[in-house]
Design an enzyme around this catalytic site. Sequence first.
Site, PDB file in Angstrom:
ATOM      1  N   ARG A   1       0.479  -1.319   0.248  1.00 53.32           N
ATOM      2  CA  ARG A   1       0.241  -0.067  -0.417  1.00 53.32           C
ATOM      3  C   ARG A   1       1.245   0.918   0.201  1.00 53.32           C
ATOM      4  NH1 ARG A   1      -1.447   1.709   4.890  1.00 53.32           N
ATOM      5  NH2 ARG A   1      -2.144  -0.363   5.474  1.00 53.32           N
TER       6      ARG A   1
ATOM      7  N   TYR B   1     -17.159  15.567 -17.024  1.00 52.89           N
ATOM      8  CA  TYR B   1     -17.439  14.566 -16.868  1.00 52.89           C
ATOM      9  C   TYR B   1     -18.601  13.877 -15.496  1.00 52.89           C
ATOM     10  CZ  TYR B   1     -16.579   9.290 -16.345  1.00 52.89           C
ATOM     11  OH  TYR B   1     -16.662   8.176 -16.178  1.00 52.89           O
TER      12      TYR B   1
ATOM     13  N   ASP C   1      -8.526  17.923 -16.283  1.00 51.56           N
ATOM     14  CA  ASP C   1      -8.847  16.460 -16.686  1.00 51.56           C
ATOM     15  C   ASP C   1      -7.846  15.548 -17.667  1.00 51.56           C
ATOM     16  OD1 ASP C   1      -9.560  13.762 -16.945  1.00 51.56           O
ATOM     17  OD2 ASP C   1     -11.624  13.404 -16.234  1.00 51.56           O
TER      18      ASP C   1
ATOM     19  N   LYS D   1      -8.199   4.868 -20.168  1.00 48.70           N
ATOM     20  CA  LYS D   1      -8.557   4.804 -20.988  1.00 48.70           C
ATOM     21  C   LYS D   1      -7.853   4.777 -22.669  1.00 48.70           C
ATOM     22  CE  LYS D   1     -12.298   5.769 -18.939  1.00 48.70           C
ATOM     23  NZ  LYS D   1     -12.875   6.668 -19.031  1.00 48.70           N
TER      24      LYS D   1
END
Length: 371
Positions: free
Chosen positions: A48, A100, A171, A196
């Site tokens: 982590r 978005y 973004d 993406k």
Amino acid sequence: MLHIDTLLAHAGCTPDAATGALVAPPVLSSTFARAADGSYPGGYVYARAGNPTRAALETLLAQIEGGARAAAMASGMAAVHAVFQALHPGDHIVLPDDVYYGVRHLLDTVYARTLTYTAADLGEPGAAEAAITPETKLVWAETPSNPLLRITDLAALARLCTARGVLLAVDGTWTTPLLQRPLDLGADLVVHSLTKYMAGHSDVLGGAVVAREANDFWDRIAVFQHAAGPVLDPFSAWLTLRGLRSLRARLDVQCQSAALVAQFLDAHAAVATVHYPGLASHPGHAVAQQQMAAPGAMLSFVLHGASDAQALAGRTTVFRQATSLGGTESLIEHRASVEGTTTRAPQGLLRLSIGLEHPADLIADLEAALG
Ligand SMILES: *Cc1c(COP(=O)(O)O)cnc(C)c1O
């Protein structure tokens, strides 16, 4: 420094010290052995807090964006969340009115009691300035926007944010640093959905935040990644590195084909509007030409009058009907029905993500579906 193309071509290809494997395998171990004296010989303690595969990706992301630091997260929305949680209760955000959908959803749900926002048409000069209040700490930009492909002048917005002492986050999911470099234009942060174009094969969920400076705001993001643990898993980081190796070649073909599809749709009698910044008729065309290396591989179009856009999407056979974008396969999507009752997308709008198929097949598919 080497060109971005070269850095990308070598993504994840640093030979493994133990075996000489040219492509280092993903390090899946959740924990790392200590030496007899209690030290950590490899520098890693627990997955982590840090993992070599994720670290390789984070280093590359910072390099290709021209940033000082990057943090890879479990999804694009986890990356957005990492930025928002670094704000203070009562802080105000300015964002695009066609931001978005997930960003607005996050603010309306998780942050409903702690953050406020104003949605404005950031493609309009002056709209951001009018929306900034004394409580505003962050302007959030997305250009081209989703799904209307509005263009925001990032250099101008960055100047405004600097003058008003407000952070600018962009973004960068639709553009990647190959098409647009927000940090060079003055932004403080770039956020990505790696899901993406970056991973690029519709088989990874991931996100990242890249910061221009390793400042106090960055520290809050880095602490959140470690303390709360919304980290990108090692196998997804490895797949993303693999995807990045072909990003240049994929995006070049996708952008070329998108231009052809846009021209075809623009000339079709059944189509009322094409939203694609590569068209000279697009209101953001001039700014896009300035700040983007190419107009991208995303576009949307609106059918005339009462035409059933969803039915058209159902008639395509080469385009797959699904949400998401940036994969090798072209997607067609009726945004309004994906987003549900609170959608701001026009009912007649269809969004296209152009993939790697032959462009003639894509155009023939649309031609048949348009009838
Ligand atoms: C997909 C997407 C996101 C969210 O990313 P996830 O990986 O789905 O969480 C954020 N911004 C834009 C522009 C996107 O396309």
